[in-house]
Design a protein around this motif. Structure first.
Motif, PDB file in Angstrom:
ATOM      1  N   MET A 190      30.171  -4.194  14.754  1.00  0.00           N
ATOM      2  CA  MET A 190      30.406  -4.747  16.076  1.00  0.00           C
ATOM      3  C   MET A 190      31.031  -3.724  17.028  1.00  0.00           C
ATOM      4  N   LEU A 191      32.060  -2.993  16.551  1.00  0.00           N
ATOM      5  CA  LEU A 191      32.739  -2.051  17.452  1.00  0.00           C
ATOM      6  C   LEU A 191      31.793  -0.966  17.907  1.00  0.00           C
ATOM      7  N   GLY A 192      31.696  -0.803  19.242  1.00  0.00           N
ATOM      8  CA  GLY A 192      30.950   0.319  19.799  1.00  0.00           C
ATOM      9  C   GLY A 192      31.899   1.483  19.998  1.00  0.00           C
ATOM     10  N   ARG A 193      31.659   2.262  21.068  1.00  0.00           N
ATOM     11  CA  ARG A 193      32.469   3.454  21.278  1.00  0.00           C
ATOM     12  C   ARG A 193      33.866   3.140  21.790  1.00  0.00           C
ATOM     13  N   LEU A 194      34.791   4.007  21.458  1.00  0.00           N
ATOM     14  CA  LEU A 194      36.139   3.920  22.007  1.00  0.00           C
ATOM     15  C   LEU A 194      36.048   4.307  23.479  1.00  0.00           C
ATOM     16  N   ASN A 195      36.393   3.386  24.366  1.00  0.00           N
ATOM     17  CA  ASN A 195      36.220   3.621  25.796  1.00  0.00           C
ATOM     18  C   ASN A 195      37.419   4.330  26.418  1.00  0.00           C
ATOM     19  N   HIS A 196      38.614   3.841  26.127  1.00  0.00           N
ATOM     20  CA  HIS A 196      39.807   4.519  26.639  1.00  0.00           C
ATOM     21  C   HIS A 196      41.035   4.129  25.840  1.00  0.00           C
ATOM     22  N   VAL A 197      42.075   4.917  26.027  1.00  0.00           N
ATOM     23  CA  VAL A 197      43.393   4.638  25.470  1.00  0.00           C
ATOM     24  C   VAL A 197      44.332   4.532  26.654  1.00  0.00           C
ATOM     25  N   ALA A 198      45.103   3.454  26.727  1.00  0.00           N
ATOM     26  CA  ALA A 198      45.956   3.221  27.885  1.00  0.00           C
ATOM     27  C   ALA A 198      47.403   3.562  27.569  1.00  0.00           C
ATOM     28  N   ILE A 199      48.030   4.291  28.472  1.00  0.00           N
ATOM     29  CA  ILE A 199      49.426   4.697  28.340  1.00  0.00           C
ATOM     30  C   ILE A 199      50.193   4.114  29.518  1.00  0.00           C
ATOM     31  N   ALA A 200      51.188   3.262  29.226  1.00  0.00           N
ATOM     32  CA  ALA A 200      52.011   2.673  30.286  1.00  0.00           C
ATOM     33  C   ALA A 200      53.066   3.678  30.702  1.00  0.00           C
ATOM     34  N   TYR A 220      37.791  -0.707  23.034  1.00  0.00           N
ATOM     35  CA  TYR A 220      36.492  -0.450  22.421  1.00  0.00           C
ATOM     36  C   TYR A 220      35.409  -1.181  23.204  1.00  0.00           C
ATOM     37  N   GLU A 221      34.214  -0.608  23.214  1.00  0.00           N
ATOM     38  CA  GLU A 221      33.071  -1.291  23.807  1.00  0.00           C
ATOM     39  C   GLU A 221      32.396  -2.175  22.765  1.00  0.00           C
ATOM     40  N   VAL A 222      31.850  -3.287  23.207  1.00  0.00           N
ATOM     41  CA  VAL A 222      31.041  -4.150  22.335  1.00  0.00           C
ATOM     42  C   VAL A 222      29.766  -4.514  23.099  1.00  0.00           C
ATOM     43  N   PRO A 223      28.655  -4.710  22.365  1.00  0.00           N
ATOM     44  CA  PRO A 223      27.393  -4.993  23.057  1.00  0.00           C
ATOM     45  C   PRO A 223      27.393  -6.355  23.747  1.00  0.00           C
ATOM     46  N   LYS A 266      33.534  -4.658  34.352  1.00  0.00           N
ATOM     47  CA  LYS A 266      32.850  -5.335  33.242  1.00  0.00           C
ATOM     48  C   LYS A 266      33.804  -6.313  32.573  1.00  0.00           C
ATOM     49  N   PRO A 267      33.267  -7.381  31.926  1.00  0.00           N
ATOM     50  CA  PRO A 267      34.157  -8.370  31.314  1.00  0.00           C
ATOM     51  C   PRO A 267      34.906  -7.815  30.104  1.00  0.00           C
ATOM     52  N   VAL A 268      36.167  -8.187  29.997  1.00  0.00           N
ATOM     53  CA  VAL A 268      37.029  -7.718  28.908  1.00  0.00           C
ATOM     54  C   VAL A 268      37.826  -8.881  28.324  1.00  0.00           C
ATOM     55  N   ILE A 269      38.225  -8.727  27.051  1.00  0.00           N
ATOM     56  CA  ILE A 269      39.206  -9.627  26.434  1.00  0.00           C
ATOM     57  C   ILE A 269      40.243  -8.761  25.711  1.00  0.00           C
ATOM     58  N   PHE A 270      41.416  -9.349  25.455  1.00  0.00           N
ATOM     59  CA  PHE A 270      42.466  -8.657  24.690  1.00  0.00           C
ATOM     60  C   PHE A 270      42.753  -9.461  23.420  1.00  0.00           C
ATOM     61  N   LEU A 271      42.938  -8.743  22.302  1.00  0.00           N
ATOM     62  CA  LEU A 271      43.211  -9.380  21.011  1.00  0.00           C
ATOM     63  C   LEU A 271      44.699  -9.285  20.676  1.00  0.00           C
ATOM     64  N   HIS A 272      45.212 -10.297  19.992  1.00  0.00           N
ATOM     65  CA  HIS A 272      46.641 -10.337  19.683  1.00  0.00           C
ATOM     66  C   HIS A 272      47.028  -9.190  18.742  1.00  0.00           C
ATOM     67  N   GLU A 285      41.736  -3.994  23.402  1.00  0.00           N
ATOM     68  CA  GLU A 285      40.898  -4.546  24.471  1.00  0.00           C
ATOM     69  C   GLU A 285      39.445  -4.356  24.048  1.00  0.00           C
ATOM     70  N   LEU A 286      38.617  -5.363  24.257  1.00  0.00           N
ATOM     71  CA  LEU A 286      37.171  -5.221  24.051  1.00  0.00           C
ATOM     72  C   LEU A 286      36.504  -5.319  25.412  1.00  0.00           C
ATOM     73  N   GLU A 287      35.571  -4.407  25.682  1.00  0.00           N
ATOM     74  CA  GLU A 287      34.881  -4.377  26.979  1.00  0.00           C
ATOM     75  C   GLU A 287      33.379  -4.449  26.744  1.00  0.00           C
ATOM     76  N   GLN A 288      32.716  -5.300  27.508  1.00  0.00           N
ATOM     77  CA  GLN A 288      31.247  -5.369  27.444  1.00  0.00           C
ATOM     78  C   GLN A 288      30.646  -4.004  27.764  1.00  0.00           C
ATOM     79  N   GLU A 289      29.691  -3.536  26.937  1.00  0.00           N
ATOM     80  CA  GLU A 289      29.059  -2.219  27.158  1.00  0.00           C
ATOM     81  C   GLU A 289      28.335  -2.166  28.493  1.00  0.00           C
TER      82      GLU A 289
END
Lengths: 134, 134
Positions: free
Chosen positions: B1-11, B82-85, B114-120, B130-134
């Motif tokens: 399911m996991l596609g490419r790593l899209n980004h890493v976020a630093i606060a 990560y991107e997901v299809p 693009k649509p995204v969700i966050f997992l606990h 975070e998962l983002e639609q490819e």
């Protein structure tokens, strides 16, 4: 100076349990565990494009990630690794700018057989940065 | 399911100060700051290959990264994306497996439109995903 983002490392208390989550729940491809005694960790790489996710589990009594896991018992993001064309030039440039290199400041051989250094997180907004020779 | 790593976020507590470090000390190319009021953050992307580094600064009174920065005043790694299809198929698969989706479980539009969700993070070894639609 910064080349490509090579990997993001996630420290975990249990490499087998974490591998199950990434393989079965998230459906990712994983490498076999690889012990790196000189670095005090056992690692698994997750294939998510050019930039990999690296799961790190402590190895040995003096693992450098032991303190991190004591603070974050369920694990967490540990460091990011960027490639640089020349590790010694990068080290010298950073030192001149006042950035602190961890350890004795000399590059060590990392997980990919290439020389690496680590930069002090206090100089980089709370993020532990690894630089790896391209 | 996991596609490419899209980004890493630093606060970071101060986007301008952090941008100076990445641009001048580390020699990276940065985008102009972009305000995302619906997400309560202002972002800058750092060009380090396909996978980007995303610097996040709080925006507005109810920023979702305010609590993180209260705990980590100098900043730190916040999430990986990560991107997901298919974002809805990914969401449904994860819910079936017992993983918790943050918020109301419905995808929202993220920084790339693009649509995204966050997992606990508690379901994923202490890492906010975070998962983002490819």
């Amino acid at each position: 100076m910064l080349g490509r983002l090579n990997h993001v490392a996630i420290a975990v208390p249990d490499l087998e349990a974490a591998s199950v989550i990434y393989r079965d729940t998230l459906g990712a491809n994983l490498t076999q565990p690889q012990a790196l005694p000189e670095h005090g960790v056992t690692v698994v790489f997750i294939d998510v494009g050019y930039t990999k996710i690296e799961l790190l589990e402590p190895l040995g009594a003096d693992s450098p990630i032991a303190a991190f896991l004591a603070k974050n018992p369920s694990g967490g993001m540990h460091h990011v690794c960027y490639e640089v064309p020349d590790i010694h030039a990068a080290r010298d440039r950073l030192k001149k700018q006042g950035a602190r290199i961890l350890g004795d400041g000399e590059p060590k051989i990392g997980a990919h057989g290439k020389p690496v250094i680590f930069l002090h997180p206090k100089d980089f907004g709370g993020t532990l940065i690894e630089l790896e020779q391209e």
